[in-house]
Design an enzyme around this catalytic site. Structure first.
Site, PDB file in Angstrom:
ATOM      1  N   CYS A 296       0.800  -1.227   0.000  1.00  0.00           N
ATOM      2  CA  CYS A 296       0.000   0.000   0.000  1.00  0.00           C
ATOM      3  C   CYS A 296       0.833   1.279   0.000  1.00  0.00           C
ATOM      4  O   CYS A 296       0.337   2.331  -0.384  1.00  0.00           O
ATOM      5  CB  CYS A 296      -0.937   0.003   1.204  1.00  0.00           C
ATOM      6  SG  CYS A 296      -2.168  -1.320   1.190  1.00  0.00           S
ATOM      7  N   ASN A 297       2.065   1.217   0.451  1.00  0.00           N
ATOM      8  CA  ASN A 297       2.905   2.414   0.470  1.00  0.00           C
ATOM      9  C   ASN A 297       3.521   2.728  -0.880  1.00  0.00           C
ATOM     10  O   ASN A 297       4.082   3.800  -1.086  1.00  0.00           O
ATOM     11  CB  ASN A 297       4.041   2.266   1.483  1.00  0.00           C
ATOM     12  CG  ASN A 297       4.849   1.004   1.302  1.00  0.00           C
ATOM     13  OD1 ASN A 297       4.432  -0.047   1.774  1.00  0.00           O
ATOM     14  ND2 ASN A 297       5.977   1.071   0.620  1.00  0.00           N
TER      15      ASN A 297
END
Length: 361
Positions: free
Chosen positions: A143-144
């Site tokens: 997700c980053n």
């Protein structure tokens, strides 16, 4: 810190795209058979109302979507990524009054499928990018990874100010669902949605934010708090989320944000706009508490989570898209973008909104 003598990189436009089919949380629970107590509680929570998903039609007898084999899930990833990823790229380019032939660098981010050649090659073929296109695929960071992808594109545009770069984050999370009735998979299947978002990066902007700097922060002792494990029984990868990770991440956000802002003589109260990854309701609440943010500060993050669920790497771009569409940002105002994911990793970026510059697109 980025060399202040080099021309600034700007996010000229953002575009997003999603599957056509929208489901309420109750509908997803029924289709996937999410019957365990934890999943039922999460599905009933107010922070997510609908998700867009590529799901097969329900069986008329059972009312549930049939199980998909690993081969079917892989095919769905490829088909779905090309569909919504291609639309997101087209939307972002159209907003910037550009075409694929104008793009010099395409970077694709995903953690929900694996292809060789990667998505960048398929997009290049399908969308008509130029033969000398620089391509890169960022796979498996979670997700980053959207800000991990934006960083090298910003650097590249600064060294090639006459050229255009595109970032596309494309996640078909429904291609990673495992349906085994456990709380572990129920948490994942109640949270993640399918979606894509793209951003056009140039050295000039028609009012979009300039990217000033980046700051990373890793928590290596929590490397296993968000991870894929191979499920031998299912013959699939199974995602794991530690129940404490929202609070661990939230309590550590202040570290990279403080470093980032102090380099530029800024404080949190100097920041007018906050663009956060839509990790979940608990993640947003924890971030608010850690950084001292108001509910207004996270309004777009909340609304993206509400409408689409967690779409992984592209979530922050959809929040940014809503901020840009709102038209509330004024020249000279600063913003901070934050993503977080496996590693455990926190990524931050400082942006500044500006008036159109001479010769801007």
């Amino acid at each position: 810190m980025i060399n202040i003598g080099s021309p600034p990189a700007a996010i000229t436009s953002v575009g997003s795209a999603f599957p056509d089919a929208s489901y309420t949380q109750a509908e997803v629970g029924a289709l996937l058979g999410l019957d365990n107590r934890v999943a039922r509680r999460l599905l009933a929570a107010p922070h997510i109302r609908t998700r867009r998903l590529f799901l097969p039609p329900a069986d008329p007898v059972t009312g549930r979507a049939p199980e998909e084999s690993p081969a079917e899930l892989h095919a769905k990833f490829r088909r779905g990524a090309l569909e919504i990823g291609g639309r997101a790229i087209a939307n972002a380019l159209k907003t910037a009054a550009l075409t694929p032939s104008d793009v010099g660098f395409l970077l694709c981010v995903t953690s929900t499928g694996f292809l060789v050649p990667g998505l960048s090659s398929l997009f290049s073929r399908e969308l008509g990018f130029r033969p000398d296109l620089v391509r890169a695929d960022l796979v498996g960071m979670g997700c980053n990874a959207g800000l991990n992808g934006l960083n090298p594109l910003a650097q590249w545009v600064r060294h090639h100010p006459e050229k255009v770069a595109v970032l596309v984050c494309c996640e078909i999370n429904s291609a990673m669902y495992v349906r085994d009735g456990t709380a572990r998979t129920g948490i994942v299947n109640s949270l993640f949605g399918d979606g894509a978002a793209a951003a056009v990066i140039t050295a000039e902007s028609a009012g979009g934010p300039y990217v000033l700097d980046f700051e990373s922060h890793c928590l290596p002792d929590r490397w296993d708090a968000m991870r894929f494990d191979w499920d031998e029984n299912a013959g699939k990868w199974s995602f794991f989320l530690d129940r404490d990770i929202p609070y661990v991440i939230g309590s550590n956000l202040v570290v990279p944000v403080t470093r980032l802002l102090e380099r530029h003589g800024l404080r949190p109260e100097s920041i007018s706009h906050w663009v956060l990854h839509t990790g979940g309701g608990a993640v947003i609440d924890s971030a608010r508490q850690s950084l001292g943010l108001s509910e207004h500060d996270v309004r777009h993050t909340r609304s993206v989570l509400r409408d689409f669920g967690n779409i992984s790497s592209g979530s922050f771009l959809v929040s940014l898209e809503r901020l840009l569409d709102e038209g509330s940002a004024r020249p000279g105002e600063h913003g901070v973008m934050i993503t977080m994911g496996p590693g455990a990793q926190i990524e931050t970026a400082l942006i500044e909104f500006g008036a159109p510059r001479k010769g801007s697109r």
